[in-house]
Structure formats: structure tokens, C-alpha cells
Scaffold this active site. Structure first.
Site, mmCIF file in Angstrom:
data_model
loop_
_atom_site.group_PDB
_atom_site.id
_atom_site.type_symbol
_atom_site.label_atom_id
_atom_site.label_comp_id
_atom_site.label_asym_id
_atom_site.label_seq_id
_atom_site.Cartn_x
_atom_site.Cartn_y
_atom_site.Cartn_z
ATOM 1 N N HIS A 111 0.808 -1.113 -0.036
ATOM 2 C CA HIS A 111 -0.020 -0.064 -0.078
ATOM 3 C C HIS A 111 0.788 1.250 0.077
ATOM 4 O O HIS A 111 1.136 1.912 0.850
ATOM 5 C CB HIS A 111 -0.911 -0.027 1.089
ATOM 6 C CG HIS A 111 -2.118 -0.773 0.962
ATOM 7 N ND1 HIS A 111 -3.083 -0.278 -0.048
ATOM 8 C CD2 HIS A 111 -2.597 -1.867 1.318
ATOM 9 C CE1 HIS A 111 -4.082 -1.152 0.108
ATOM 10 N NE2 HIS A 111 -3.989 -1.938 0.967
ATOM 11 N N ASP A 116 -4.807 2.186 1.663
ATOM 12 C CA ASP A 116 -5.303 1.855 2.809
ATOM 13 C C ASP A 116 -5.706 2.730 4.064
ATOM 14 O O ASP A 116 -6.742 2.651 4.495
ATOM 15 C CB ASP A 116 -4.202 0.947 3.574
ATOM 16 C CG ASP A 116 -2.847 1.767 3.815
ATOM 17 O OD1 ASP A 116 -2.691 2.654 2.914
ATOM 18 O OD2 ASP A 116 -2.071 1.321 4.571
ATOM 19 N N TYR A 311 -7.439 7.160 -17.823
ATOM 20 C CA TYR A 311 -8.707 8.375 -17.091
ATOM 21 C C TYR A 311 -8.557 9.585 -17.583
ATOM 22 O O TYR A 311 -7.500 10.063 -17.909
ATOM 23 C CB TYR A 311 -8.052 8.203 -15.601
ATOM 24 C CG TYR A 311 -8.009 6.925 -14.804
ATOM 25 C CD1 TYR A 311 -8.547 5.630 -15.342
ATOM 26 C CD2 TYR A 311 -7.294 6.943 -13.564
ATOM 27 C CE1 TYR A 311 -8.443 4.724 -14.674
ATOM 28 C CE2 TYR A 311 -7.120 5.368 -12.887
ATOM 29 C CZ TYR A 311 -7.697 4.565 -13.623
ATOM 30 O OH TYR A 311 -7.425 3.108 -12.669
ATOM 31 N N GLU A 387 -0.317 8.340 10.710
ATOM 32 C CA GLU A 387 -1.845 8.165 11.040
ATOM 33 C C GLU A 387 -2.641 8.735 11.743
ATOM 34 O O GLU A 387 -3.804 8.772 11.579
ATOM 35 C CB GLU A 387 -1.651 6.526 12.013
ATOM 36 C CG GLU A 387 -1.089 5.360 10.948
ATOM 37 C CD GLU A 387 -0.821 4.106 11.709
ATOM 38 O OE1 GLU A 387 -1.025 3.042 11.142
ATOM 39 O OE2 GLU A 387 -0.752 4.320 12.886
#
Length: 415
Positions: A111, A116, A311, A387
Site C-alpha cells: 500500500h 489503506d 483516465y 496515521e
């Protein structure tokens, strides 16, 4: 509360306090995903982690047919508009080298783009919004999407009805976050207009004539022809593209030959071109084909050119972007800042924003110990995200949904 009225919005910083209280659980989801990354359209383990994390919430949950998607809908206590929140779930095919205690346990998968974190933050937002279900006038769709990295998972989910989920009333606005270590942890950046580039692939095969390396005059060496094409493609950008309408052409892989004393028959070039407008996208497409074929012809060689459409440009709706700025003030006054410039990376959330107004914002997640410049960022095998930034992300997702359902995202009626 009178019929049809909408509840007042939370006081500033309330949502951030609630998100911080939920942070240990959100971190737990993120680390579970980080340890077991999966690639592409089929992410059965990731899907199971998301379903387990949503279990017990008052959501209508469906899963994809052609991909391991999860669509969870929160129906408010009263009818009203529908807003979609998206988190992508897939990882990248690279070996992790971070030294984290929860590093990837899957060889060759990591990741490395923060998906995540995106997924875990969306789980947290689902929890905060579900706790307010009795206050909601409208619906929130949580879009957990596989295959953002090259697989176009958003397009598959649209085909399977993610924008039409709530009974009779499809999504009318959409929002997503993307983390980066470019910015200080917990900061938020957004801008109207083009934000992420269109990204198309380049595949060129130069065809010459094989021969002995000692006698190149008796062969037709495709390698110098390929090198000339690479150089000419850079000139194509600087001489034909408006500097205020940016474009990037990158040849990222050159493949030719098998040994040191053989001139090969062919040389292959593979890369990408990225643009911020439809006009420049068409101009470059035409120009790349002309450059490759004509440069090859000038050397007596041939060039086969295949340009694979990727994209589209991700375009933030101006009115919805303004509502995101207003909603972010519920998390912390003055939280949202203007993104300094567009990003030449690509995002398949663009498929969603082609169909409904919305926006993608950028969430700073640089660890406090990391350098402000030059540190690893998305797609690096050494990238580490802070985090703690996820508390801000959870709160922002929640605030955007509440603000929209309270009427803050609605455009004034035409006179």
C-alpha cells in the site's frame, strides 16, 4: 423538529474530537489492510476486512459482481439529497521497504499510495454518520472501490449502479480524499477546476533490420531511431503545448536487443502522456503519432504506434469545492487551503465527477519526523504516512456529508 426541517450542523471541532476518539479503531483497520495488500479488481481479503468493519451499522450493503467492491448506503431518518463518499482499496505491485512493524506480508505488493488510509477513513466516517442517522435528511453512499491503480474500478462500479443506489434517488454529489506527504499532517488542500490529469499510455515499436553489431551499415539499427523519437517527443511538448495548459510526456521503458553483438530487429518504447485539458489531450495524441512515424521514416525505419486511452481529467466542481471549504470549517476553522497547483498524477474518481458534481481534496499526512522536501511520497516503496492525519480525514468526510445534507452543498435556484 418540524417536518422537512434540517438539523443544525455540529459546532466546530466537535467532529474532530469524535474522530480522534475513534482513531485507534481506524488505525486498526488501516494496519490490517496494510499487512495484506491486494492488487487490481479482485480484493477478497480487503473486501472481507471492510465488511467486518461495517458490521452492525445501519447500512444497506451490496458487493460487486465483476470486482470486489463494497457499496454501503446510510438512509437518513428523513428524505433528502444523496452524497457519495469514496475510498479506494487496491495496492501497488512493489516490494515494501519501510521497516514498519505492520509492513506488507505479501511479497511484491504494498500500500504505497495511501489507499489503506483512504479505506480506513471512510470506515470511520461511516461510523460517525451512522451515529447521527436519526438527524439526517437524505442518504450517504460509501463507495469502497478496487482497482484505482490502472484498473478503472470506478467505471466498473458506475456500470454496476453505485451512483443509482438509494431507492429512486441517485447520488447528486461526490467527495473523496487523497493523502500525501507533500503537506504537513492534518492539513487540507482543495481547488476548483482541473486537479488531476488525464493519463494515456504510449506504446511504440520501431522496426528496423537486424544484423551484426560490427556492420551497422548493413543493418537498420532501431535503437538510435528510438532514442531520436524520445528526444523529439520532449520537443513536441515544449514547442506545441501552451505552457499554461500543462502536459507531460514520459517514456518510462525502452526495450531492445538480446546480447552485445546483435543489432535487433525492433526497439520498443513505453510511457505515458498526461494533460489537463481535452484540447491538449487531442493535440498530443496526434503529435505523438506524427513524431514517431516521421522520425522513424527519416531514418528509413517504420514505427507502429498504439495510444491507449486512460483516465480523464479530474475536474472539481466550483460550487461543491466552495461547500467543501465551508464544511472543513466544521472540523477546524480555516482548515481548508487552496491547493497550490494541479497534480499531474491521474485518478479514476474522475469517472464519478464526470457524472455528478463533486470534488477531491488532498490531505497532508507527512510524519512529523520526515523532511518537508525530498522525502518519499506516494508510489515510493519507502513512503510512510502519519496515521494521526486520519482523524482529520474522518472528520472531513463526515463534515462534507453533513454540510451537503443540511443544504450547504445545494446551488441556488435559477431565477
Amino acid at each position: 423538529m418540524t417536518a422537512g426541517s434540517r438539523p443544525p450542523l455540529p459546532e466546530p471541532t466537535t467532529l474532530l474530537r469524535e474522530a480522534r476518539a475513534l482513531l485507534p479503531e481506524v488505525i486498526g483497520v488501516r494496519r490490517s489492510l496494510h499487512r495484506a495488500p491486494e492488487l487490481g479488481l479482485h480484493l477478497p481479503g480487503t473486501q472481507r476486512t471492510v465488511l467486518d468493519a461495517l458490521a452492525g451499522l445501519p447500512l444497506t450493503v451490496t458487493t460487486g459482481d465483476r470486482l470486489s467492491s463494497v457499496t454501503a448506503t446510510l438512509h437518513g431518518a428523513r428524505p433528502g439529497p444523496t452524497v457519495l463518499l469514496r475510498g479506494d482499496m487496491d495496492a501497488l505491485p512493489q516490494q515494501e521497504d519501510t521497516g514498519l512493524e505492520f509492513a506488507s506480508g505479501v511479497p511484491g505488493a504494498m500500500h504505497a499510495c495511501g489507499h489503506d488510509l483512504h479505506t480506513a477513513m471512510l470506515v470511520g466516517a461511516a461510523r460517525l454518520l451512522a451515529a447521527r442517522r436519526a438527524e439526517l435528511s437524505g442518504n450517504v453512499v460509501f463507495m469502497f472501490q478496487p482497482a484505482e491503480e490502472n484498473g478503472g474500478g470506478a467505471r466498473y462500479m458506475i456500470e454496476e449502479g453505485v451512483l443509482d443506489t438509494p431507492a429512486g434517488r441517485g447520488a447528486e454529489a461526490a467527495f473523496a480524499l487523497h493523502v500525501t506527504t507533500r503537506f504537513e499532517s492534518g492539513t487540507l488542500y482543495v481547488r476548483p477546476g482541473p486537479v488531476y490529469a488525464a493519463a494515456d499510455q504510449i506504446h511504440i515499436t520501431v522496426r528496423g533490420r537486424s544484423g551484426h553489431a560490427s556492420a551497422p551499415h548493413r543493418a537498420l539499427d532501431p535503437i538510435p531511431v528510438a532514442c531520436a523519437i524520445v528526444q523529439a517527443l520532449q520537443t513536441l511538448v515544449t514547442r506545441t503545448v501552451d505552457v499554461f495548459d500543462p502536459a507531460v510526456v514520459t517514456i518510462a521503458r525502452i526495450q531492445a536487443g538480446t546480447t552485445t553483438n546483435i543489432i535487433p530487429e525492433t526497439a520498443e518504447l513505453h510511457g505515458t502522456f498526461r494533460t489537463m485539458s481535452a484540447e491538449t489531450r487531442v493535440r498530443l495524441r496526434t503529435g505523438i503519432e506524427q513524431v514517431a512515424r516521421h522520425v522513424a521514416a527519416a531514418h528509413g525505419a517504420d514505427a507502429d504506434v498504439a495510444l491507449v486511452e486512460g483516465y480523464p481529467v479530474l475536474h472539481n466542481d466550483a460550487a461543491f469545492t466552495e461547500s467543501v471549504v465551508e464544511a472543513a470549517a466544521l472540523v477546524r476553522p480555516g482548515l481548508a487551503r487552496e491547493l497550490p497547483e494541479p497534480v499531474m498524477g491521474a485518478e479514476d474518481f474522475s469517472y464519478v465527477l464526470e457524472r455528478v458534481p463533486g470534488a477531491m481534496a488532498v490531505l497532508g499526512a507527512r510524519p512529523p519526523s520526515a523532511p518537508a522536501e525530498g522525502g518519499p511520497d506516494c508510489h515510493s516503496h519507502r513512503v510512510v504516512f502519519d496515521e494521526d492525519a486520519m482523524a482529520t480525514g474522518v472528520a472531513v468526510h463526515t463534515a462534507v456529508a453533513l454540510h451537503h445534507l443540511a443544504g450547504g452543498g445545494e446551488k441556488p435556484a435559477s431565477p
